[in-house]
Design a protein around this motif. Structure first.
Motif, PDB file in Angstrom:
ATOM      1  N   GLY A 413      11.262  -1.818  -5.670  1.00 12.79           N
ATOM      2  CA  GLY A 413      10.538  -1.965  -6.914  1.00 12.79           C
ATOM      3  C   GLY A 413       9.070  -2.258  -6.665  1.00 12.79           C
ATOM      4  O   GLY A 413       8.643  -2.529  -5.533  1.00 12.79           O
ATOM      5  N   GLY A 414       8.285  -2.244  -7.719  1.00 12.85           N
ATOM      6  CA  GLY A 414       6.845  -2.385  -7.581  1.00 12.85           C
ATOM      7  C   GLY A 414       6.404  -3.696  -6.970  1.00 12.85           C
ATOM      8  O   GLY A 414       5.511  -3.733  -6.124  1.00 12.85           O
ATOM      9  N   GLU A 415       6.997  -4.828  -7.363  1.00 16.01           N
ATOM     10  CA  GLU A 415       6.565  -6.131  -6.867  1.00 16.01           C
ATOM     11  C   GLU A 415       6.847  -6.280  -5.378  1.00 16.01           C
ATOM     12  O   GLU A 415       5.982  -6.709  -4.610  1.00 16.01           O
ATOM     13  CB  GLU A 415       7.263  -7.238  -7.654  1.00 16.01           C
ATOM     14  CG  GLU A 415       6.946  -8.649  -7.173  1.00 16.01           C
ATOM     15  CD  GLU A 415       5.468  -8.990  -7.301  1.00 16.01           C
ATOM     16  OE1 GLU A 415       5.006  -9.892  -6.571  1.00 16.01           O
ATOM     17  OE2 GLU A 415       4.769  -8.356  -8.124  1.00 16.01           O
ATOM     18  N   ALA A 416       8.054  -5.945  -4.940  1.00 14.49           N
ATOM     19  CA  ALA A 416       8.390  -6.060  -3.523  1.00 14.49           C
ATOM     20  C   ALA A 416       7.547  -5.116  -2.682  1.00 14.49           C
ATOM     21  O   ALA A 416       7.035  -5.492  -1.623  1.00 14.49           O
ATOM     22  CB  ALA A 416       9.879  -5.776  -3.318  1.00 14.49           C
ATOM     23  N   ASP A 417       7.371  -3.891  -3.146  1.00 11.22           N
ATOM     24  CA  ASP A 417       6.558  -2.928  -2.419  1.00 11.22           C
ATOM     25  C   ASP A 417       5.124  -3.427  -2.293  1.00 11.22           C
ATOM     26  O   ASP A 417       4.504  -3.335  -1.226  1.00 11.22           O
ATOM     27  CB  ASP A 417       6.595  -1.578  -3.135  1.00 11.22           C
ATOM     28  CG  ASP A 417       5.835  -0.503  -2.374  1.00 11.22           C
ATOM     29  OD1 ASP A 417       6.420   0.075  -1.441  1.00 11.22           O
ATOM     30  OD2 ASP A 417       4.660  -0.268  -2.708  1.00 11.22           O
ATOM     31  N   ASP A 422       0.565  -5.790   0.835  1.00 18.60           N
ATOM     32  CA  ASP A 422      -0.431  -6.854   0.946  1.00 18.60           C
ATOM     33  C   ASP A 422      -0.318  -7.592   2.278  1.00 18.60           C
ATOM     34  O   ASP A 422      -1.328  -8.019   2.857  1.00 18.60           O
ATOM     35  CB  ASP A 422      -0.262  -7.848  -0.204  1.00 18.60           C
ATOM     36  CG  ASP A 422      -0.721  -7.275  -1.537  1.00 18.60           C
ATOM     37  OD1 ASP A 422      -1.431  -6.243  -1.516  1.00 18.60           O
ATOM     38  OD2 ASP A 422      -0.373  -7.851  -2.582  1.00 18.60           O
ATOM     39  N   ALA A 423       0.902  -7.737   2.768  1.00 21.92           N
ATOM     40  CA  ALA A 423       1.088  -8.411   4.055  1.00 21.92           C
ATOM     41  C   ALA A 423       0.451  -7.616   5.188  1.00 21.92           C
ATOM     42  O   ALA A 423      -0.211  -8.180   6.074  1.00 21.92           O
ATOM     43  CB  ALA A 423       2.578  -8.616   4.318  1.00 21.92           C
ATOM     44  N   VAL A 424       0.638  -6.304   5.176  1.00 15.67           N
ATOM     45  CA  VAL A 424       0.023  -5.460   6.207  1.00 15.67           C
ATOM     46  C   VAL A 424      -1.492  -5.517   6.098  1.00 15.67           C
ATOM     47  O   VAL A 424      -2.209  -5.610   7.104  1.00 15.67           O
ATOM     48  CB  VAL A 424       0.543  -4.019   6.091  1.00 15.67           C
ATOM     49  CG1 VAL A 424      -0.193  -3.110   7.066  1.00 15.67           C
ATOM     50  CG2 VAL A 424       2.034  -3.963   6.347  1.00 15.67           C
TER      51      VAL A 424
END
Length: 706
Positions: A413-417, A422-424
């Motif tokens: 989903g959008g939030e997890a993706d 953002d982490a990368v």
């Protein structure tokens, strides 16, 4: 240079040999001492002639003997005793001569013979600087040469029948040769590496260089878990001070061995460097015996391995931090043929400069063995070299793999993706935000990125970690938390420390699977097991705080994770069960069109079976093998049977076969046959340097379907 130094020492020893010959001629008859005196004179004349005829002129102003005299404060009488004790090392004939004059038959001059020289000098019979007998006894008991271990008395007889000997290997070292005594194991610090200029400007490093130049007695402790890193710092400090290094491994608490280290460093005009390994078998820290070492002593040891004594001041020298500019400099020096890649390599592989130099050796070696296959020495070759070096250091239950997954393999989903991307980005821009923008000081921001991936089994948590590693351009260090836990006290922490060290050395993405086995909520201590379990959790929390890479931890049981651990996470990403559109996309990802029979209806499967992606993957693979055994394409029946087995493995009731799946599937299969096959290379959003496989999908389509 060594030849001039060697012949000069022989010439100075020849003068002492002449005085011994004069003593024999004075005290002995022609029959008793004439032959020995004649040999001494002949050898002395030959040695003096060779010293005068040495090519290249006079020896340097400070020979090894001069350094020894200056460093330990030896006077003229003690200097002559050193030359006197070294005569048997000059010629086998001299050793035989002294054997005939030694009461114990040893091939060394005796204290009594030195006393006779003292009597002759006191009475004017023998020229030289030999002390009288009273002074000789004092020098051989408490003189600087004896206290430093330069001279030693051997043998069990009376005082005057004992032998006068030199420290092990000292005479050859005075000749200018790099001889190592048996008590010392040579440690090679290697040449100074590039990329430490900024570190040398730190206040602690500046004080350390000044301490080395001062030559005052002091211990400089350079502590690091990685011996290679610590040795590189010692080499950089010595070079900045304009001094050499004599590095050795020996017993730190043995005064004789430590004295040998100081002696051999003194005659080479170098700083002694003691390399101390990590304590073995639960042993405590050691206290180096430094009484015989003049001037500063460098100590390279892992944290907690050394406890300096109270005799000398201690200066602790940290091995970091290493700035981004220095990392780029290290990569430019390591790979001079590809300087344009230095910023990218410094961001992707932020290794210590010492480790960067090691990796560069491997890269150049590979390029030399296969010049047509290595490219310009950057990129994948660097990752392969890092992986190869780290492979030998992996503890049990740990794998270092090269990731090959990409974003298109994830159906989220959008939030997890968004959180994963953002982490990368956070990892990629660490140098810019923390160093160039100075948020490390302004906001006390810590390096590294820590993610917790939670959700039911089979929802893609491990796959997401592989995608993150691929996008970051790093290897993936997979750690099974359940295999690291040991029933023995301290073994779990030891295993985890080894994993973190490998991850930091390789800058790999650290994946701790089933993290709830280690990060369980701390409880009140009601028995000994509770206390040790809490200690393991506390160690993990502290070690995770210090990790400056990308750490990914997965769990199926978020409620069991300690709250302090959750607080330390930069991202907590939920992986829910996929919806129908997501399941449909997963079926399409795992089953290429060319493998499907006309009756296969993936949409019906996605609608009828609300299962995680791991089940879909297993069912797709199982159905493909069943189809291969039947000699045809993958049919709907194969897929339904495979899904039935997945339900059976989980112990859940099977919901049956999708109604009307055959006809609908035939219609959809016929329609899809008319569509062109997708081109994996046409994905404009894919910027990963790693291949995504032949069945990648467009991210925009993925987001819409998710």
């Amino acid at each position: 240079m060594s030849e001039r130094i060697s012949r000069d020492l022989s010439g100075r020893a020849a003068a002492v040999a002449v005085r011994v010959a004069e003593l024999l001629e004075t005290l002995c008859s022609e029959e008793a001492g004439g032959e020995s005196a004649a040999f001494l004179r002949d050898w002395a004349a030959s040695a003096a002639h060779r010293a005068a005829a040495v090519p290249g002129g006079r020896p340097p102003a400070a020979t090894p003997l001069d350094r020894l005299v200056h460093r330990f404060g030896l006077g003229a009488p003690e200097t002559e005793l050193v030359l006197f004790a070294g005569l048997p090392e000059e010629h086998e004939g001299l050793a035989r001569t002294f054997r005939t004059m030694n009461p114990g038959g040893a091939p060394h001059p005796s204290v009594g013979l030195a006393g006779l020289l003292a009597d002759g000098a006191a009475g004017g019979g023998v020229r030289g600087h030999a002390p009288d007998r009273v002074a000789l006894r004092r020098l051989l008991h408490e003189g600087p040469a004896v206290r430093a271990g330069v001279l030693a008395l051997t043998g069990d007889g009376p005082f005057h029948e004992r032998s006068l000997t030199l420290a092990d290997g000292l005479w050859e070292a005075l000749h200018g040769y790099p001889v190592w005594p048996d008590a010392l194991e040579e440690a090679d610090p290697g040449p100074p590496v590039a990329g430490l200029d900024g570190w040398l400007e730190l206040p602690e490093s500046v004080r350390a260089v000044a301490a080395l130049r001062s030559r005052e007695p002091r211990i400089l402790l350079v502590g690091a878990r990685d011996e290679t890193v610590a040795l590189s710092r010692c080499a950089a400090l010595a070079r900045a001070a304009g001094l050499g290094l004599v590095a050795a491994r020996t017993s730190p608490e043995d005064p004789r061995a430590m004295g040998l280290l100081g002696l051999h460093a003194a005659v080479r005009d170098a700083v002694p460097l003691l390399v101390v390994p990590a304590p073995a078998g639960g042993a405590g820290p050691v206290t180096p015996a430094v009484a015989r070492i003049p001037g500063p002593l460098l100590v390279c040891a892992p944290p907690g391995a050394v406890r300096p004594g109270p005799q000398r001041p201690v200066l602790t020298v940290p091995v970091g931090p290493i700035g981004t500019a220095d990392r780029r400099t290290a990569w430019r020096a390591a790979l001079p043929g590809a300087p344009e890649h230095a910023p990218e390599l410094a961001a992707r592989h932020p290794l210590d400069p010492a480790l960067t130099a090691q990796v560069a050796l491997d890269v150049h070696s590979r390029a030399g063995l296969a010049p047509d296959a290595g490219g310009d020495g950057a990129g994948p070759d660097v990752s392969g070299a890092i992986r190869a070096r780290a492979g030998a250091l992996l503890p049990p239950g740990v794998d270092l793999v090269g990731p090959d997954a990409c974003w298109s393999r994830l159906v989220l989903g959008g939030e997890a993706d968004g959180q994963l991307r953002d982490a990368v980005a956070r990892l990629r821009h660490q140098a810019l935000v923390l160093d160039d923008w100075r948020l490390r000081e302004a906001a006390r921001a810590a390096r590294g990125v820590r993610l917790l991936l939670t959700g039911p089994p089979g929802t893609g948590k491990s796959l997401a970690a592989e995608v993150l590693a691929a996008e970051a351009g790093r290897d993936l260090l997979v750690v099974d938390g359940s295999e690291l836990v040991s029933k023995y006290i301290g073994e779990t922490e030891k295993n985890l420390a080894a994993c973190f060290e490998v991850a930091e050395r390789t800058q790999a993405v650290f994946l701790l699977d089933e993290a709830d086995a280690l990060f369980a909520t701390r409880t009140e201590v009601s028995e000994a097991n509770d206390r040790f379990a809490n200690m393991e959790t506390a160690y993990l929390l502290q070690r995770l705080d210090r990790f400056d890479g990308l750490a990914v931890l997965t769990t199926n049981l978020r409620q069991n994770i300690d709250a302090a651990f959750i607080r330390r996470m930069d991202f907590v990403v939920e992986f829910p069960l996929p919806d129908e559109a997501g399941r449909h996309r997963m079926w399409e990802l795992h089953l290429p069109r060319a493998l499907l029979h006309a009756d296969a209806d993936l949409a019906a499967l996605a609608q009828h079976y609300p299962v995680p992606g791991g089940w879909i993957r297993n069912a797709a693979i199982g159905a493909a093998f069943r189809a291969a055994d039947d000699g045809g394409a993958v049919r709907q029946g194969h897929l339904v049977d495979a899904m039935r087995r997945e339900y059976g493995k989980a112990g859940r009731p099977f919901p049956g076969e999708p109604a009307g799946a055959g006809a609908a599937g035939a219609d959809r299969r016929a329609a899809r046959a008319l569509e062109p096959a997708p081109d994996p290379a046409s994905d404009p959003a894919s910027d990963s340097p790693f291949p995504c496989g032949p069945f990648a999908i467009d991210r925009r389509t993925q987001k819409e379907s998710s």
